[in-house]
Design an enzyme around this catalytic site. Structure first.
Site, mmCIF file in Angstrom:
data_model
loop_
_atom_site.group_PDB
_atom_site.id
_atom_site.type_symbol
_atom_site.label_atom_id
_atom_site.label_comp_id
_atom_site.label_asym_id
_atom_site.label_seq_id
_atom_site.Cartn_x
_atom_site.Cartn_y
_atom_site.Cartn_z
ATOM 1 N N ASP A 120 1.023 -1.154 -0.020
ATOM 2 C CA ASP A 120 0.082 0.145 0.143
ATOM 3 C C ASP A 120 0.907 1.169 0.025
ATOM 4 O O ASP A 120 1.617 1.446 1.000
ATOM 5 C CB ASP A 120 -0.921 -0.016 1.347
ATOM 6 C CG ASP A 120 -2.042 1.067 1.296
ATOM 7 O OD1 ASP A 120 -1.915 2.087 0.452
ATOM 8 O OD2 ASP A 120 -2.913 0.916 1.883
ATOM 9 N N HIS A 121 0.914 1.756 -1.218
ATOM 10 C CA HIS A 121 1.855 3.126 -1.154
ATOM 11 C C HIS A 121 1.509 4.298 -0.381
ATOM 12 O O HIS A 121 2.237 5.177 -0.280
ATOM 13 C CB HIS A 121 2.002 3.466 -2.626
ATOM 14 C CG HIS A 121 2.988 4.059 -3.036
ATOM 15 N ND1 HIS A 121 4.127 4.382 -2.241
ATOM 16 C CD2 HIS A 121 3.523 4.624 -4.346
ATOM 17 C CE1 HIS A 121 5.108 4.750 -2.861
ATOM 18 N NE2 HIS A 121 4.938 5.079 -4.063
#
Length: 492
Positions: free
Chosen positions: A462-463
């Site tokens: 998850d950036h």
């Protein structure tokens, strides 16, 4: 006195489930904790036990219905059951006839078991070992009223009319998924000998019987000296032919405007998976890093050690080493072992490491968790992994086994393939997919080219929380552990 039977709590976060099969009917006498029906929740299939011993007065649910926790599913007369249980224990004050009544009542149970041989001659699969199973020594096993599809006509009627009411789940050691599959292909599990742990019946046991039946049907015309023209009518139906080849086609046959189709109900598990994937895809800005780990030395170490582990009942594969490497690396990279709390605008870092292991089952992808994986040794991880995988594939696990995960590992290599772009299992922030190791020509530090065993790794994250540099450092640590097995053995 009638007492309501309500659906009990099934675990944290589980509010409802779909009824897959009802084991009892009105009028059946059940024992305490005997399974009344099978319920499918978001991930697990569980048997709902009776809260009391007694006689079933009513059943207010039906198969396929969604039932909520606390909902009334039926009523039971507990008083009648208690009286019947107390009566045999009273001293014999009357003539001998009442004392002999239990023995006379038991006779119908023994009688129908004897013709098991003719049944076996028809199906060829249910053999003589079927005889001792219903005749288990006292105490009498719990009563489970079976549906007509679960027993052959020769056995169902006499047993149903007996005091036992039918074979119990304790007599037939098979999980719900195996029971369901057996019903679909028309196999009676009463006389099946299991090859799993502690004699547990597996899916392969059922398939072997189906194949055996198919061969028996194919050879029957030849044995009776009939012509090929006469043998044509005994050809298997498409469904049975598919089953005899180990192919199980789901759904109910139908047609649309263009041809034949099959329509199947979307199960609770499949709906949960769909909702989870939709949530992940729509909320997580996902990035994937691809890399390879040189596991040549690790494989050599595993091969030299696997016999020692096998003597202790542990199958040593590459997965325990990977799990240990990931768990150890997560302790030093807290951003990948965290949760984003968007409602309160905060990040929750987990100081424990619970690794979810994606397991492919007949009912869909299930992700049980190995709790505190960073504190376990490699032998402990190997044992826990084997036990958990077997329980999940046999549907013999609790909802709590699926809770509390902080990071997920998916083993694509067990099936085949190299790289992939896995979906993050929200609310987690990362997932690692491992592909099948393969030999590749690699340039060594001295510029020589040697074949090395390379393990493909795909890390999706998850950036919003994990930056590319953080993910790269985390993956590098995992690779370093895999390329130096001694570091894993010394890891604390």
């Amino acid at each position: 006195m009638a007492t309501e039977i309500k659906l009990p709590s099934l675990g944290e976060g589980v509010e409802s489930g779909d009824v897959l099969e009802i084991y009892v009917k009105v009028g059946d006498v059940v024992k305490l904790e005997q399974s009344l029906f099978e319920l499918e929740t978001d991930k697990a299939t569980v048997g709902v036990p009776s809260p009391l011993a007694g006689k079933i007065l009513s059943i207010t649910i039906s198969e396929g219905e969604t039932v909520k926790v606390g909902q009334v599913v039926g009523t039971i007369d507990a008083v009648g059951s208690q009286e019947s249980q107390v009566a045999p224990s009273k001293p014999s004050q009357a003539p001998a006839a009442p004392a002999a009544a239990p023995a006379q009542a038991a006779a119908p149970v023994a009688t129908p078991v004897a013709p098991a041989a003719p049944v076996a001659s028809k199906s060829t699969a249910v053999s003589a070992p079927a005889t001792p199973k219903p005749l288990a020594p006292p105490p009498t096993p719990p009563v489970v009223a079976t549906s007509p599809a679960m027993t052959s006509p020769a056995l169902s009627s006499p047993i149903a009319s007996s005091a036992l009411g039918g074979p119990s789940e304790d007599v037939i050691p098979a999980g719900p998924a195996v029971r369901r599959f057996a019903r679909e292909v028309g196999i009676d599990l009463t006389g099946v000998s299991g090859t799993g742990d502690h004699g547990r019946i597996t899916r392969e046991d059922v398939l072997s019987i189906v194949r055996h039946q198919g061969q028996a049907v194919a050879t029957k015309p030849a044995a009776s000296a009939t012509s090929s023209v006469q043998a044509a009518p005994v050809a298997e139906s498409p469904a049975k032919a598919a089953a005899s080849k180990g192919i199980e086609k789901p759904g109910t046959p139908a047609t649309d405007d263009y041809g034949p189709i099959r329509v199947d109900r979307m199960t609770k598990i499949r709906k949960t998976i769909a909702n989870q994937m939709d949530k992940s895809w729509s909320t997580v800005p996902r990035v994937v890093n691809f890399d390879d780990a040189d596991v040549t030395e690790l494989e050599a170490f595993r091969q030299s050690s696997k016999d020692d582990y096998a003597s202790r009942g542990i199958k040593l594969t590459t997965m325990p080493f990977l799990i240990k490497a990931v768990a150890t690396a997560l302790r030093h990279h807290g951003a990948l072992n965290a949760v984003i709390d968007t409602e309160n605008d905060q990040i929750i870092y987990k100081d424990y490491v619970n690794l979810g292991i994606a397991v492919d089952t007949d009912r869909g992808l299930v992700v049980p968790t190995i709790k505190n994986a960073d504190r376990l040794s490699i032998p402990d991880i190997a044992y826990a992994l084997a036990e958990l995988s077997n329980r999940v594939r046999n549907n013999d696990f609790a909802v709590s086994d699926l809770r509390g995960g902080t990071f997920t590992i998916s083993n694509l290599g067990a099936i085949g393939g190299t790289y992939s772009t896995p979906i993050v299992n929200v609310p987690e922030v990362a997932i690692l997919l491992v592909g099948r190791s393969r030999k590749m020509p690699m340039v060594m530090p001295d510029d020589s080219i040697k074949p090395r065993l390379m393990m493909p790794l795909s890390l999706a994250y998850d950036h919003r929380l994990v930056d590319g540099a953080t993910a790269a450092r985390f993956l590098n640590d995992i690779i370093a552990y895999l390329e130096a097995p001694s570091r894993l053995l010394l890891a604390i």
